[in-house]
Design an enzyme around this catalytic site. Structure first.
Site, short mmCIF file in Angstrom:
data_model
loop_
_atom_site.label_atom_id
_atom_site.label_comp_id
_atom_site.label_asym_id
_atom_site.label_seq_id
_atom_site.Cartn_x
_atom_site.Cartn_y
_atom_site.Cartn_z
N CYS A 98 7.88 16.36 4.32
CA CYS A 98 7.21 15.75 5.46
C CYS A 98 8.23 15.34 6.51
O CYS A 98 9.34 14.91 6.19
CB CYS A 98 6.35 14.57 5.03
SG CYS A 98 7.22 13.03 4.80
N GLU A 99 7.84 15.52 7.75
CA GLU A 99 8.79 15.27 8.84
C GLU A 99 8.97 13.78 9.12
O GLU A 99 9.84 13.40 9.87
CB GLU A 99 8.35 16.02 10.10
CG GLU A 99 7.06 15.55 10.73
CD GLU A 99 6.65 16.45 11.88
OE1 GLU A 99 6.91 17.66 11.81
OE2 GLU A 99 6.07 15.93 12.86
N HIS A 100 8.15 12.94 8.50
CA HIS A 100 8.28 11.50 8.74
C HIS A 100 9.21 10.82 7.75
O HIS A 100 9.82 9.81 8.07
CB HIS A 100 6.89 10.83 8.70
CG HIS A 100 5.94 11.41 9.70
ND1 HIS A 100 4.61 11.66 9.42
CD2 HIS A 100 6.15 11.82 10.97
CE1 HIS A 100 4.03 12.19 10.49
NE2 HIS A 100 4.95 12.30 11.44
N HIS A 101 9.28 11.35 6.52
CA HIS A 101 10.09 10.69 5.48
C HIS A 101 11.03 11.64 4.76
O HIS A 101 11.77 11.22 3.87
CB HIS A 101 9.17 10.05 4.43
CG HIS A 101 8.15 9.13 4.98
ND1 HIS A 101 6.89 9.54 5.36
CD2 HIS A 101 8.21 7.79 5.25
CE1 HIS A 101 6.20 8.51 5.83
NE2 HIS A 101 6.98 7.44 5.79
N GLN A 139 1.11 18.45 7.06
CA GLN A 139 0.25 19.47 6.45
C GLN A 139 -0.74 20.05 7.45
O GLN A 139 -1.04 21.24 7.42
CB GLN A 139 -0.48 18.87 5.24
CG GLN A 139 -1.31 19.90 4.48
CD GLN A 139 -1.96 19.28 3.25
OE1 GLN A 139 -1.39 18.40 2.61
NE2 GLN A 139 -3.15 19.74 2.91
N HIS A 167 1.50 14.39 -1.40
CA HIS A 167 2.57 13.94 -0.50
C HIS A 167 3.37 12.83 -1.16
O HIS A 167 2.83 11.74 -1.38
CB HIS A 167 1.95 13.44 0.82
CG HIS A 167 1.38 14.55 1.65
ND1 HIS A 167 1.88 14.88 2.88
CD2 HIS A 167 0.37 15.42 1.39
CE1 HIS A 167 1.19 15.91 3.36
NE2 HIS A 167 0.26 16.25 2.47
N CYS A 169 5.54 10.99 -0.02
CA CYS A 169 5.73 9.79 0.79
C CYS A 169 4.62 8.78 0.55
O CYS A 169 4.77 7.60 0.89
CB CYS A 169 5.88 10.13 2.28
SG CYS A 169 4.46 10.92 3.02
ZN ZN Z 1 5.76 11.31 5.00
#
Ligand code: ZN
Length: 206
Positions: A98-101, A139, A167, A169
């Site tokens: 994931c691009e956030h975590h 996703q 996920h 995260c």
């Molecule tokens: Zn994430």
């Protein structure tokens, strides 16, 4: 420095490695900084080779940036005896981040299309999934990218893509909900217009 800033610095670092402006040694140093920041000593024997291993892992995780999904689908076959029914590759396993975590996204994809005159080698559908999975992702975007690319390159009667993924995260950190998965879909052409076609695909998803 926050972990988000570290992640950003790392992704920039990889871009610059590809541009030839940054060496793998520079990226290893960035990983040593993170280990130090986490509270450990990157020079102790157990961690000594970890930054180099991480560089190799990241190369693998993000190999998709060096792949052109559209060109994967370039070779098609026209001798199909008028075949015009749904083609579904089911349960394609994928791993993404994931691009956030930068946490793993682990799941499966169902990729379907109805050809209009030409088909593509079925392994190529799995390779398109991997080319997008091996990038920093969310996703929803990945689902749309897979469907849009197949639609634009093959110009079929329709495309349906369904992704189901866990996920990390949210399973191993944050809200800690280990038994959840996320389902996303993108339906184009006859999959969007015909409830029967959409239903046929959904019946093939487990
Ligand atoms: Zn994430």
């Amino acid at each position: 420095m926050s972990s988000n800033v570290h992640a950003l610095e790392l992704s920039k670092a990889f871009k610059r490695v590809d541009d030839g402006l940054l060496s793998e040694a520079d990226v290893e140093e960035a990983f040593r900084t993170i280990i130090r920041w986490a509270g450990d000593n990157p020079e102790r024997p157990g961690l000594l080779d970890t930054p180099a291993r991480l560089v190799r892992s990241f190369r693998e995780f993000f190999a998709g940036y060096n792949q052109d999904p559209a060109s994967i689908l370039k070779t098609t076959f026209g001798e199909i005896e008028g075949y015009d029914e749904m083609i579904v590759l089911r349960g394609i396993g994928f791993e993404s981040h994931c691009e956030h975590h930068l946490a793993p996204i682990v799941g499966r994809a169902w990729v379907a299309y109805v050809p209009s005159g030409r088909v593509v080698g079925i392994s190529k559908l799995a390779r398109v999934v991997d080319a997008y999975a091996n990038r920093l992702q969310i996703q929803e975007k990945m689902t749309a990218q897979i469907a849009n690319t197949i639609d634009e390159v093959l110009k079929p009667q329709g495309v349906g893509v369904i992704l189901k993924a866990t996920h990390h995260c949210m399973t191993t950190r944050g809200v800690h909900k280990p038994d959840t998965d996320l389902v996303t879909s993108r339906m184009l052409g006859c999959f969007r217009d015909s409830p029967l076609t959409r239903q046929e695909l959904l019946s093939l998803v487990d």
